[in-house]
Structures are given as structure tokens and as C-alpha cells.
Design a protein around this motif. Structure first.
Motif, PDB file in Angstrom:
ATOM      1  N   ARG A 187      54.674  58.273  31.518  1.00 23.11           N
ATOM      2  CA  ARG A 187      54.104  57.357  32.506  1.00 23.11           C
ATOM      3  C   ARG A 187      53.585  58.083  33.750  1.00 23.11           C
ATOM      4  O   ARG A 187      52.550  57.725  34.311  1.00 23.11           O
ATOM      5  N   ASP A 580      51.548  44.582  26.529  1.00 23.56           N
ATOM      6  CA  ASP A 580      50.677  43.842  27.447  1.00 23.56           C
ATOM      7  C   ASP A 580      49.854  44.769  28.339  1.00 23.56           C
ATOM      8  O   ASP A 580      50.107  45.981  28.411  1.00 23.56           O
ATOM      9  N   ALA A 581      48.881  44.195  28.985  1.00 26.42           N
ATOM     10  CA  ALA A 581      47.893  44.969  29.751  1.00 26.42           C
ATOM     11  C   ALA A 581      48.555  45.825  30.822  1.00 26.42           C
ATOM     12  O   ALA A 581      48.137  46.956  31.087  1.00 26.42           O
ATOM     13  N   GLN A 582      49.618  45.301  31.414  1.00 30.96           N
ATOM     14  CA  GLN A 582      50.268  46.057  32.482  1.00 30.96           C
ATOM     15  C   GLN A 582      50.878  47.349  31.946  1.00 30.96           C
ATOM     16  O   GLN A 582      50.835  48.395  32.586  1.00 30.96           O
ATOM     17  N   GLN A 583      51.426  47.270  30.737  1.00 33.56           N
ATOM     18  CA  GLN A 583      52.016  48.474  30.147  1.00 33.56           C
ATOM     19  C   GLN A 583      50.956  49.531  29.847  1.00 33.56           C
ATOM     20  O   GLN A 583      51.174  50.715  30.080  1.00 33.56           O
ATOM     21  N   TRP A 584      49.799  49.090  29.355  1.00 28.56           N
ATOM     22  CA  TRP A 584      48.677  50.027  29.157  1.00 28.56           C
ATOM     23  C   TRP A 584      48.333  50.687  30.486  1.00 28.56           C
ATOM     24  O   TRP A 584      48.180  51.906  30.555  1.00 28.56           O
ATOM     25  N   ALA A 585      48.207  49.851  31.502  1.00 25.95           N
ATOM     26  CA  ALA A 585      47.773  50.353  32.810  1.00 25.95           C
ATOM     27  C   ALA A 585      48.779  51.355  33.358  1.00 25.95           C
ATOM     28  O   ALA A 585      48.404  52.430  33.850  1.00 25.95           O
ATOM     29  N   GLU A 586      50.065  51.016  33.274  1.00 28.93           N
ATOM     30  CA  GLU A 586      51.099  51.913  33.794  1.00 28.93           C
ATOM     31  C   GLU A 586      51.051  53.273  33.148  1.00 28.93           C
ATOM     32  O   GLU A 586      51.335  54.294  33.757  1.00 28.93           O
ATOM     33  N   ARG A 590      43.920  53.642  27.540  1.00 31.61           N
ATOM     34  CA  ARG A 590      43.080  52.567  27.031  1.00 31.61           C
ATOM     35  C   ARG A 590      42.593  52.961  25.641  1.00 31.61           C
ATOM     36  O   ARG A 590      42.587  54.147  25.282  1.00 31.61           O
TER      37      ARG A 590
END
Length: 593
Positions: A187, A580-586, A590
Motif C-alpha cells: 500500500r 471496492d474502488a477505495q481499495q484500488w485507490a489505496e 488500476r
RNA sequence: GCGGGUGUAGCUCAGCGGUUUAGAGCGCCGGCCUGUCACGCCGGAGGCCGCGGGUUCAAAUCCCGUCAUCCGCGCCA
């Protein structure tokens, strides 16, 4: 009202318990409502016992269905002589129910749990999706119990031998050699990844540098490769490593441990297996020569024979040419195979072609000197006698021969030998026939990559006396590398490791691993070896495969509580899954699509 | 990545050289039944025949594709 807790388990009740007031907890395995009397076979992990209910006392008794979870109070009673059931351990008694509580009602089951005959055919993905039900079956419980005993006895044995168990990280560094890694994104620095270990190989060598001297671990290993009946993406090994040892020490310890542990488990569970005996020993070269592979099934003979010399001057062009161009004529005997039809022989040839054979030459010994088959017209009486001597053929036998390079011929005949062994019923199901295969070559030529690649791994120690071939003929270097094989399956693989940095450098050079790559991938371990590294070696027996051998199961999933299906999917947990999208972002990730 | 098998009722399977209403056993629901232990007997419900397309007057059945699963090959230092 609190839980009504058991005072006895179902499977322990016998005539001597008659008159006892008992409380039982368990599941309704089978329900038989006769109208005027109702019987329920109550199951817990200890076994089954029959309950008897008086319908007039239990108007709601229809709520007791297959797999209803129950607490039952009742009185043990010896059954009338003519109603005893000799098929049941507890068949001399029954429990007259005075009261019960439904602890957990059950929906209609997706598949029957009380019929093992039908269960053998239930779809595997369905069984795995409902594994918590599948595991209720006594046969599945037993397999898990055997596995547990195996692991416990290994732990005890290893500690008695002075080993300590050390846990090594599950989140660690990717090592691109060998199997594909499972990666875990990091991360804090997008683009960096941990990897799950393919084995604790490097950690256990570091533990030797750390002076642990005798390490073991019941270790989970992860490999992102395609599956087989005996391969799962995550599996369990007994990983062990020892300092100040030579190959013979590791062999002695491993063989002693496996024999003690396996024989104890066989005895404890009354398994249908003869005691494991002293392991035979074969060199890699012997194994390849006699059985065409490095994991021979020694439950039967049928050793391969080599007829290259006999056919060197043959009138049969295919054979003569094969030998002239450096190939071999090798074969295997099919006992009683002379009686096979033309079609059946054709099927054998087709089988051989699947594994790379260009053809299959056959010779049937109908009687002492009467030969038939695809190459009979090229075989004189003298040649027939010579072949009979080479192969050990007796009247009624069929010889199957392949002309090809040594490796291809061996591969074909290795498979053909197993097929013949199977067809002729030569495997004794009670036998666990272990052997050591030793003296593996250090490296093998990878034609595709155009370089030498390690047979085992890059830390495997070459035999000192073979180091002279390092520059001239690397393929000839043997390693202190050894496998345990049981009934044709590789059960363990190990080696003495290189602990000298100068030799390690020469091996890296041979493998074409340059200075920078060495530092990037192995810098930490190479540096560790520069601080007084002890000579060391180890081995890693596969727990799952040992459990399979003990339980006579053909599939690794049968000895793993929560396995994956063939493509690595877990239908029970529905994994892998999207995040979810937040996990990708963290994670700074992509999809490139 | 490749080859082979399988996919029909909740489960296990039959039907698949085209044809009227797609069957069986088990399970499930209802009824009857006092000694069963795979209880028995009577009655009943339950099907996108994996999915999509094609051939045909007509497809569970033949063809193509696709998905899932099983076994194997490659792969698995």
C-alpha cells in the motif's frame, strides 16, 4: 434456558450403559417415523446411536429432519435380542428419548449426507461450496483426523530429535525463478509487491546461519501454477533444515521419521496398509534406466530393457537408423499381452504417441519361439531368443518397444509401464513402497531459454568430485540432491545447500545469473553466508501427499478441509473476488484492461 | 496455452441414428403405518435439458461458439 450439554457421546454407548440417564448432542443422521414409533440415528463425531421416540409424547416430532441439530435427554436401554443391529457399533443399545431441544433446524440439504455410496459421485464444486456439510460425513472427519495425527506425530518426532519449529513469514519477497508467485500489493509504495512463499527455502537457510541448527515447520506453501489431482495452489509441507550434516544424515533422519510416524498412524487408525519398510535406494541414473523416470512405482517390477545393441544392425530401418543417429531402442514387457487384439495393441500405440512416441513396435511371444507382431518379420529366431533374455519375456508376453532419443523413449515407456502395471493389477493396495532417488544432476539444459537451469534450485550443492566438469561438461555434475518417492509419487525433495560464497558464485555464473541479478534477488542471503555460514541441508516432505497415501485418496482435495477447485477458485468463500474502488485507490492500482 | 470427458428435477443418472405430455431411483410435500435401522405402502409437487447462435416443418438429441467442472499434457527452480 441454557444449552443442554452432553453427558455422553453417541459412539461410546454399549450394553453396560443400559439404565443410564444421558444427555446427547448431535445431528439427526437418519429419521424413520413408523407412525406408532419413531427412530432417529443421532450422529456426533464419535459415531451413531439409535434414538427411540414415543410419538404421543412428541407431537412436534416432524421438526426432526435430516441434519437437525439436537440436544436429547433419554435413558439407555439394551435392545431386544431380535432388534439388535450388528452393523452398528452401538447396535446393541438404543436411547429412549424423554425430551429434546432443537438447537439448530436444518433446511433440506443440497446433497445427501447419509449415503456414502451416492456421495462419491456428487459434483466436487457442489461439495466444496457446501464444505461445512460435506465435512459432516464420517469419512471426511476421519481423513481430517488422520491428517491431524500425522502432523502431531511429526511435530513430536521432530522435537524429540532436537528440532524446533520456527514460523517464517507468509508475506515476503518475490523470487521469479521456479513457480509463479502469488503477489500482494504494497500500500505505501504503489508498484511494489510482496509475494507469498513458494517454500520457506531462503528463510530456513538464514535460520541455519542464525545457529538454529535444527529447524522444522509445518509450512504453508503457495504456487500460482495450474492444478492437477495432486496439486493445489496452497499446500502444506514439513519443511526441515539441519546444520553440520552430510546427505546421509538427512536421509537417515527423514527415513526414520517417516517410517515411525506413518507406521504409528497406520496402527492408530487401523489403516489398510502394511507397515512401511526400509526405503530402497536408487541413483537418478539407475531410476531413469530401469523405470524411465525419477519417481518409480516400485510396487511392481517390469523394469525397462534396452535393445539398442540387439538392433544396431537390424534389417528394420527405423530401428537401425535410430541407433545410428545416437538414439536408443528401449522397451517394456506386458505380461500376458500376447493375447491382445490388433485393436488393443493399436490403443497401446495411440497411448504411446500421446507422450511423444513416433510409433510403438510390438513383439508377441506366442510360445517359446513363435513371435508375432509389428516387427516380427525383422526378428530372427536368434534375435527373439536374445530379446527374451534381455526383457525376461515368457510365452504369452508382449514386448512394447520405442526407438527414439533416450529422454523421449524413457518418458513414453515410463507411462506405458504404469499403464501396463495398472491393467495387469500389479499394484498391491496395501503397500506403501518408499524409495530414495539420489544423485540428481545439478543442472539440465533448457533448450527453450538456451541456458543451464537448476534441477532443484540454485543453492543446491554440487558433489565436490564432480566440480571438475563445471566448465567442460556441466550436465555431468551430480548434486547432493535427493527425493523421497512413494508408489510413483514424489513425496519429498531436498538437498545439501551451498554454504561457500565462492562455489555459489561459480554456480550462479553457470546458470547465467549476473552479478546485479544475484544482488537484487539473493543479496541478503549471500551476505548472510559471508558471516560464518555452517554447512547445511534439508528436505521438505509434502503433508497432503502423505495424507493421500495413508487414506487411499486419488485427489488432494479429499485431505484438505477447504480446497480450491481446478482454476484456483474457492466456491465456498467466492474467492477471488472484486474489491471496492477505495481499495484500488489505496493501493494505487488500476486495471489496464 | 493445448487435448479429452461431463453438464437433463434438490442429488445421482437414463433418454441424444430429430417427432405427441422429457423419465427413473433417492430426496422433498401430503396421507397411512408400533420395531425400524437404505423402514414400508398410497398420493403429489418439482425441469430456460449449462448459456448463445445455427440447420430443420420439428432439436435435450445434429452443427458452431461460449461458460462451468473433472482428468491429463505443457507448466510446477
Amino acid at each position: 434456558m441454557g444449552l443442554l450439554q452432553r453427558t455422553k457421546v453417541c459412539g461410546e454407548l454399549r450394553s453396560c450403559n443400559a439404565g443410564d440417564e444421558v444427555v446427547l448432542n448431535g445431528w439427526a443422521h437418519r429419521v424413520r417415523d413408523l407412525g406408532g414409533v419413531m427412530f432417529v440415528d443421532l450422529r456426533d463425531r464419535s459415531g451413531l446411536v439409535q434414538l427411540v421416540l414415543d410419538p404421543s409424547a412428541f407431537p412436534n416430532r416432524a421438526e426432526i429432519r435430516s441434519e437437525t441439530c439436537l440436544a436429547v435427554t433419554g435413558k439407555v436401554r439394551e435392545r431386544a435380542e431380535e432388534t439388535k443391529n450388528p452393523k452398528m457399533e452401538t447396535g446393541d443399545v438404543e436411547v429412549v428419548v424423554t425430551g429434546y431441544t432443537v438447537l439448530g433446524p436444518s433446511k433440506t440439504l443440497p446433497f445427501p449426507l447419509n449415503d456414502e455410496d451416492q456421495m462419491v459421485n456428487v459434483n466436487e464444486d457442489l461439495r466444496i461450496k457446501y464444505r461445512y456439510l460435506d465435512l459432516r460425513r464420517p469419512s471426511m472427519y476421519r481423513r481430517l483426523a488422520i491428517r491431524s495425527s500425522l502432523i502431531n506425530r511429526i511435530r513430536r518426532h521432530m522435537e524429540e530429535q532436537g528440532f524446533i519449529e520456527v514460523e517464517t513469514p507468509i508475506i515476503t519477497k518475490s523470487t521469479p525463478e521456479g513457480a509463479r508467485d502469488y503477489l500482494v500489493p504494497y500500500r505505501l509504495e504503489p508498484g511494489k509487491f510482496y509475494a507469498l512463499p513458494q517454500s520457506p527455502q531462503q528463510y530456513k537457510q538464514l535460520l541455519m546461519v542464525a545457529g538454529i541448527e535444527r529447524y522444522f515447520q509445518i509450512a504453508k506453501c503457495f504456487r500460482d501454477e495450474s492444478q492437477r489431482a495432486d496439486r493445489q495452489p496452497e499446500f502444506t509441507q514439513l519443511d526441515l533444515e539441519m546444520s553440520f550434516v552430510v546427505q546421509e544424515d538427512v536421509l537417515q533422519l527423514t527415513e526414520g521419521m517417516l517410517r515411525d510416524v506413518l507406521n504409528a498412524v497406520i496402527g492408530q487408525f487401523g489403516l489398510d496398509k502394511d507397515p512401511v519398510e526400509t526405503f530402497e535406494r536408487l541413483t537418478f541414473d539407475e531410476s531413469m534406466h530401469l523405470y524411465g523416470c525419477d519417481k518409480p512405482d516400485l510396487r511392481f517390477g517390469l523394469q525397462l530393457f534396452d535393445a539398442s545393441d540387439a538392433f544396431a544392425d537390424s534389417e528394420f530401418g527405423v530401428f537401425r537408423n535410430a541407433v545410428e543417429s545416437g538414439g536408443v531402442i528401449r522397451g517394456v514387457r506386458y505380461p500376458g499381452g500376447a493375447g491382445l487384439s490388433r485393436k488393443e495393441v493399436g490403443q497401446l500405440e495411440e497411448f504411446a504417441r500421446e507422450f511423444g512416441a513416433k510409433g510403438l513396435a510390438t513383439l508377441a511371444f506366442e510360445s517359446e519361439n513363435d513371435v508375432k507382431g509389428s516387427i516380427a518379420k525383422f526378428v530372427s529366431a536368434d534375435k527373439a531368443a536374445e530379446l527374451r533374455k534381455l526383457s525376461g519375456a515368457e510365452p504369452g508376453d508382449l514386448l512394447c518397444m520405442v526407438a527414439d532419443d533416450y529422454a523421449t523413449a524413457n518418458n513414453v515407456l515410463y507411462r506405458l509401464r504404469l499403464e501396463i502395471g495398472e491393467r495387469c493389477g500389479l499394484r498391491n493396495p496395501r503397500e506403501l513402497k518408499f524409495c530414495w532417488v539420489v544423485d540428481f544432476p545439478l543442472v539440465e539444459w533448457d533448450a527453450e531459454a538456451g541456458r543451464w537451469s537448476p534441477t532443484h534450485h540454485p543453492f543446491t550443492s554440487p558433489k565436490e568430485e564432480d566440480l571438475v566438469y563445471l566448465d567442460s561438461d556441466p550436465g555431468r555434475i551430480r548434486a547432493d540432491c535427493y527425493d523421497v518417492v512413494c508408489n510413483g509419487t514424489e513425496m519429498a525433495s531436498g538437498s545439501i545447500r551451498i554454504h561457500r560464497t565462492d562455489i555459489q558464485a561459480r554456480i550462479f555464473k553457470l546458470l547465467g545469473i549476473d552479478e546485479k541479478t544475484q544482488q537484487d534477488r539473493f543479496g541478503h542471503i549471500l551476505e548472510a553466508f559471508s558471516f560464518g555460514a555452517p554447512p547445511h541441508g534439508g528436505i521438505a516432505p509434502g503433508i497432503d501427499r502423505l495424507a493421500m497415501a495413508l487414506t487411499d485418496t486419488e485427489n488432494i482435495r479429499e485431505v484438505i478441509a477447504f480446497p480450491k477447485v481446478g482454476n484456483g477458485y474457492d466456491p465456498l468463500m467466492d474467492a477471488p473476488s472484486t474489491v471496492d474502488a477505495q481499495q484500488w485507490a489505496e493501493l494505487g492500482l488500476r486495471l489496464s484492461k
